[in-house]
Design an enzyme around this catalytic site. Structure first.
Site, PDB file in Angstrom:
ATOM      1  N   LYS A   1       0.811  -1.231   0.000  1.00 30.38           N
ATOM      2  CA  LYS A   1       0.000   0.000   0.000  1.00 30.38           C
ATOM      3  C   LYS A   1       0.844   1.280   0.000  1.00 30.38           C
ATOM      4  CE  LYS A   1      -3.406  -0.954  -0.630  1.00 30.38           C
ATOM      5  NZ  LYS A   1      -3.745  -1.538  -1.979  1.00 30.38           N
TER       6      LYS A   1
ATOM      7  N   HIS B   1       7.116  -7.453  -2.114  1.00 34.39           N
ATOM      8  CA  HIS B   1       6.921  -6.780  -0.822  1.00 34.39           C
ATOM      9  C   HIS B   1       7.826  -7.436   0.229  1.00 34.39           C
ATOM     10  CE1 HIS B   1       3.464  -4.607  -2.248  1.00 34.39           C
ATOM     11  NE2 HIS B   1       2.632  -5.613  -2.237  1.00 34.39           N
TER      12      HIS B   1
ATOM     13  N   SER C   1      -4.735   3.089   3.986  1.00 38.53           N
ATOM     14  CA  SER C   1      -4.917   2.451   2.681  1.00 38.53           C
ATOM     15  C   SER C   1      -5.061   0.932   2.867  1.00 38.53           C
ATOM     16  CB  SER C   1      -3.713   2.778   1.792  1.00 38.53           C
ATOM     17  OG  SER C   1      -3.863   2.210   0.526  1.00 38.53           O
TER      18      SER C   1
HETATM   19  P1  A3P Z   1      -4.901   5.007  -1.257  1.00 35.86           P
HETATM   20  O1  A3P Z   1      -5.572   3.761  -0.760  1.00 35.86           O
HETATM   21  O2  A3P Z   1      -4.406   5.882  -0.138  1.00 35.86           O
HETATM   22  O3  A3P Z   1      -5.720   5.766  -2.251  1.00 35.86           O
HETATM   23  P2  A3P Z   1      -0.229  -0.272  -3.708  1.00 35.86           P
HETATM   24  O4  A3P Z   1      -0.137  -0.154  -5.185  1.00 35.86           O
HETATM   25  O5  A3P Z   1       1.113  -0.435  -3.056  1.00 35.86           O
HETATM   26  O6  A3P Z   1      -1.220  -1.281  -3.287  1.00 35.86           O
HETATM   27  O7  A3P Z   1      -0.712   1.151  -3.165  1.00 35.86           O
HETATM   28  C1  A3P Z   1      -2.024   1.575  -3.350  1.00 35.86           C
HETATM   29  C2  A3P Z   1      -2.106   3.059  -3.071  1.00 35.86           C
HETATM   30  O8  A3P Z   1      -1.457   3.782  -4.129  1.00 35.86           O
HETATM   31  C3  A3P Z   1      -3.552   3.520  -3.029  1.00 35.86           C
HETATM   32  O9  A3P Z   1      -3.586   4.556  -2.039  1.00 35.86           O
HETATM   33  C4  A3P Z   1      -3.725   4.071  -4.445  1.00 35.86           C
HETATM   34  O10 A3P Z   1      -4.782   4.980  -4.569  1.00 35.86           O
HETATM   35  C5  A3P Z   1      -2.374   4.749  -4.659  1.00 35.86           C
HETATM   36  N1  A3P Z   1      -2.081   4.999  -6.077  1.00 35.86           N
HETATM   37  C6  A3P Z   1      -2.144   4.141  -7.106  1.00 35.86           C
HETATM   38  N2  A3P Z   1      -1.884   4.762  -8.270  1.00 35.86           N
HETATM   39  C7  A3P Z   1      -1.646   6.059  -7.971  1.00 35.86           C
HETATM   40  C8  A3P Z   1      -1.328   7.226  -8.755  1.00 35.86           C
HETATM   41  N3  A3P Z   1      -1.223   7.192 -10.073  1.00 35.86           N
HETATM   42  N4  A3P Z   1      -1.154   8.384  -8.096  1.00 35.86           N
HETATM   43  C9  A3P Z   1      -1.276   8.462  -6.752  1.00 35.86           C
HETATM   44  N5  A3P Z   1      -1.571   7.397  -5.967  1.00 35.86           N
HETATM   45  C10 A3P Z   1      -1.758   6.213  -6.562  1.00 35.86           C
END
Ligand code: A3P
Length: 283
Positions: free
Chosen positions: A44, A99, A129
């Site tokens: 996340k 991860h 998140s």
């Molecule tokens: P939030 O849940 O705070 O919105 P991962 O890919 O490690 O699972 O992380 C997910 C988080 O990255 C989510 O955060 C998601 O919205 C955010 N995320 C994914 N793509 C993004 C982008 N292009 N710009 C900003 N945040 C992004």
């Protein structure tokens, strides 16, 4: 809670997708090649955003590849069983996501020239998140409340264990030239500069118009639209929604109580006291 996890070297992994022998085999036997590029994060922290950026850099901003191939194929998850076969057949330079904490990472990495981009994020936002993600998916027993998840997060009783230990472990690599550490916050605040930094690290160059294309296609809005029907394991709308939930910094302020915020500050300061504050731009 225990039945949701398999514990490997003190780290809880969701038991549905991580046979312990797989993690151990990856650690002992996975053959890293010098050309491999790893994108490593605590869950996340913006993993999928980073994958998108690196793929777009490689395609000079052209979104055809990212639109047609799911991210799990473009950059297989190292510790997931099906990935090993995909990776064996993949031509270099291989993009690989993980991860894993540093002590469970493939041993062969440490004597290779393979590159790691390690993306960190404010653990408070990671917590929020993660809470939404685990509530919407079925990998572990759904947290009953944010309060419960908050406590578990602080104790490292969440998938991949303690955020603090993950960061501490990987920080040991930060002086190495095949290691680039970035933060979600910097990426968000100054995406252009961060993309240039990634290009330099990977030995890639982009023309001005290519950089503009990368910027456009990795934006939250465009990614959210691209993602909608592409990811096979995220086929339902609800899960899709949590993968691309808000994409902002500081969302934790809308979720933590004053007491939690104060407690978290104290714990952060204590656990990370031996690192320079500049490493954590959100602090
Ligand atoms: P939030 O849940 O705070 O919105 P991962 O890919 O490690 O699972 O992380 C997910 C988080 O990255 C989510 O955060 C998601 O919205 C955010 N995320 C994914 N793509 C993004 C982008 N292009 N710009 C900003 N945040 C992004």
């Amino acid at each position: 809670m225990a039945e949701n996890y398999v514990w490997i070297d003190g780290i809880p992994f969701p038991s549905v997708c991580f046979p312990p022998e797989n993690i151990r085999e990856t650690h002992e036997m996975f053959m890293v090649s010098d050309g491999d590029i790893f994108m490593v994060t605590y869950p996340k922290s913006g993993t999928n955003w980073l994958i998108e950026i690196v793929c777009l850099i490689q395609s000079k901003g052209d979104p055809t590849f990212i639109k047609s191939v799911p991210f799990t194929e473009r950059s297989p998850w190292l510790e997931i069983s099906e990935s090993i076969k995909t990776l064996r057949n993949k031509k270099g330079p291989r993009l690989i996501t993980s991860h894993l904490p540093v002590h469970l990472f493939p041993k062969s990495f440490f004597s290779s020239k393979a590159k790691v981009i390690y993306l960190i994020r404010n653990p408070r936002d990671v917590l929020v998140s993660g809470y939404h993600f685990w509530c919407a998916t079925t990998y572990i027993k759904k947290p009953e409340s944010l309060e419960e998840y908050y406590e578990n997060f602080l104790q490292g009783k969440v998938p991949y264990g303690s955020w603090f230990e993950h960061i501490r472990g990987w920080m040991s690599q930060r002086e190495k030239e095949n290691f680039l550490m970035l933060s979600y916050e910097e990426l968000k605040k100054n995406t252009r500069t961060s993309i240039k930094e990634i290009c330099e690290f990977l030995g890639e160059t982009l023309k001005a118009e290519e950089l503009e294309l990368v910027l456009k296609n990795c934006s939250f809005q465009v990614m959210k639209a691209h993602r909608k029907d592409k990811d096979s394991f995220l086929s339902n709308n609800e899960t899709h929604f949590v993968m691309m939930r808000k994409g902002i910094t500081g969302d934790w302020r809308f979720h933590f109580t004053v007491a939690q915020a104060e407690e978290f500050d104290k714990i952060f300061q204590k656990k990370m006291a031996d690192f320079p504050k500049e490493l954590f731009p959100w602090e």
